[in-house]
Design an enzyme around this catalytic site. Structure first.
Site, PDB file in Angstrom:
ATOM      1  N   ALA A 103       0.863  -1.188   0.000  1.00 38.06           N
ATOM      2  CA  ALA A 103       0.000   0.000   0.000  1.00 38.06           C
ATOM      3  C   ALA A 103       0.896   1.232   0.000  1.00 38.06           C
ATOM      4  O   ALA A 103       2.108   1.135   0.217  1.00 38.06           O
ATOM      5  CB  ALA A 103      -0.896   0.012   1.233  1.00 38.06           C
ATOM      6  N   LYS A 104       0.340   2.372  -0.223  1.00 36.88           N
ATOM      7  CA  LYS A 104       1.082   3.621  -0.088  1.00 36.88           C
ATOM      8  C   LYS A 104       0.073   4.726   0.142  1.00 36.88           C
ATOM      9  O   LYS A 104      -1.072   4.632  -0.285  1.00 36.88           O
ATOM     10  CB  LYS A 104       1.866   3.924  -1.363  1.00 36.88           C
ATOM     11  CG  LYS A 104       3.016   4.869  -1.155  1.00 36.88           C
ATOM     12  CD  LYS A 104       4.141   4.132  -0.470  1.00 36.88           C
ATOM     13  CE  LYS A 104       5.454   4.862  -0.521  1.00 36.88           C
ATOM     14  NZ  LYS A 104       6.559   3.923  -0.288  1.00 36.88           N
ATOM     15  N   GLY A 105       0.515   5.782   0.803  1.00 40.76           N
ATOM     16  CA  GLY A 105      -0.379   6.909   1.025  1.00 40.76           C
ATOM     17  C   GLY A 105       0.396   8.192   0.956  1.00 40.76           C
ATOM     18  O   GLY A 105       1.626   8.190   0.853  1.00 40.76           O
TER      19      GLY A 105
END
Ligand code: GLU
Length: 411
Positions: A103-105
């Protein structure tokens, strides 16, 4: 990195998928992100005005474990970049065999223009927007560019207001509130281990090697310090203020102290001031790009004199530059392995949080060394047996493991 980032990530994935003969349906399944959240983050600015920012969290894949990946605060953060970086996390966790997905944000903002209070309010507001889709067993954020242990501490604190005490919801926390010893140095240390593993396979060692480190944030500064400690000479460093070159060697500790006092290397006298491209073309044996993505373009790649590139950053090399390096016989240690030390020690932090049992720093570093070594053995043998670059070997190993988990779990 920005707009090309997704195309670049998909390029390598697609190639790996063909090598593994996965078929179109599976390729689309593996490439498509699981969930994308975009949330408004409005805060009161210090001057009384209203500041509206946009935050993202893209969860790419969780077939091997909870989603995992950092939070980036940068003005170039956009949906495409976050989606690309989320995909890279999926392959990265698989390459080093830690039980997470990807994931990444991030939040599109310029942290140099925000006060500490504004940064804290922004972080808390971001948690308000995503707390329903994250959690200790769901999705675990961590630091990335322009976020640090303090930001993780605010993140953790805000989350506990919704769900109670859950330190494993985020990693890269300060040690005083459940962070792991060795996490701050982990990505730089992982770069060191990755490089030493390659050198060993080539029958060589780090002793006396000349190293250029581009980027002097968490990853670059730790890499410079640790490479120097292992007998290498740091002949160039760089940050937003430009490059600093000294063939006789730059004192990494002095540079780190300088940045501590002045925020950037601007005015640092331990090397001659040069522009960014000159730095990348500096005569050296090892180049560690540890800043933004996309810096090693085709033209720059022709001028690089290093024979080993250790990708401390995510996506520093464009696919065209990668071809140049392959043609020229330059060894590129790919991001999804080279910078995996960060997420590996995040995994150790998470397990310590879940067990409420904390490790000595020596144990953290030893376990990291072991993980990086085992992963390298797999990459090296895949690269040899299938006649692939280390990058393609990493993609084949990473994508292959994610495919296996996906198949076992069923549609
Ligand atoms: N942001 C780091 C990366 O790109 C660390 C991620 C993590 O620790 O979850 O790998």
């Amino acid at each position: 990195m920005s707009s090309d980032a997704l195309a670049n990530a998909n390029h390598y994935f697609q190639k790996a998928s063909s090598i593994l003969e996965l078929g179109d349906d599976v390729t689309i399944q593996l490439r498509t992100p699981h969930r994308e959240v975009k949330t408004e983050c409005t805060i009161r600015m210090d001057d009384g005005s209203i500041g509206t920012f946009v935050g993202f969290r893209v969860q790419h894949d969780n077939s091997r474990g909870p989603f995992k990946g950092g939070l980036r605060y940068h003005f170039e953060v956009d949906e495409q970049e976050v989606t690309a970086l989320a995909q890279l996390m999926t392959w990265k966790t698989a390459v080093v065999g830690v039980p997470f997905g990807g994931a990444k944000g991030g939040i599109t903002c310029d942290t140099s223009k925000l006060s500490e209070g504004e940064l804290q309010r922004l972080t808390r507001r971001f948690v308000d927007g995503i707390y329903e889709v994250i959690g200790e067993k769901t999705d675990i954020p961590a630091p990335d560019m322009y976020t640090n242990a303090q930001v993780m501490a605010w993140f953790f604190d805000q989350y506990t207001k919704y769900r109670g005490y859950a330190p494993g919801v985020v990693t890269g926390k300060p040690v005083a509130i459940g962070g792991s010893l060795g996490r701050a140095a982990a990505t730089g240390r992982g770069c060191l281990f990755a490089c030493e593993n390659l050198l060993e396979a080539l029958g060589d060692s780090l002793e006396g090697k000349r190293v250029v480190v581009q980027g002097f944030g968490n990853v670059g500064s730790w890499a410079a310090r640790l490479f120097a400690e292992r007998g290498a000479t740091i002949v160039g460093i760089a940050d937003i203020s430009g490059g600093y070159v000294n063939p006789a060697g730059i004192d990494a500790e002095a540079a780190i102290a300088y940045v501590g006092a002045h925020r950037t290397l601007e005015g640092f006298t331990g090397g001659d001031h040069v522009d960014g491209d000159t730095l990348l073309a500096t005569d050296c044996d090892i180049l560690v790009p540890a800043a933004l993505g996309g810096v090693l373009t085709k033209d720059v790649a022709e001028s690089v004199r290093a024979t080993i590139i250790v990708e401390g950053a995510n996506g520093p090399t464009t696919p065209e530059a990668d071809e140049v390096f392959e043609r020229r016989g330059v060894h590129v240690i790919p991001d999804i392995y080279a910078n995996a030390g960060g997420v590996t020690v995040s995994y150790f932090e998470w397990t310590q949080n879940l067990q409420n049992f904390y490790w000595e720093e020596e144990r953290v570093n030893d376990e990291l060394r072991r993980v990086m070594k085992n992963a390298f053995k797999e990459l090296w043998s895949t690269s040899r047996s299938r006649e692939l670059s280390l990058r393609m070997a990493a993609y084949v190993v990473g994508v292959g493991r994610v495919y296996e988990a996906t198949k076992l779990r069923g549609v």
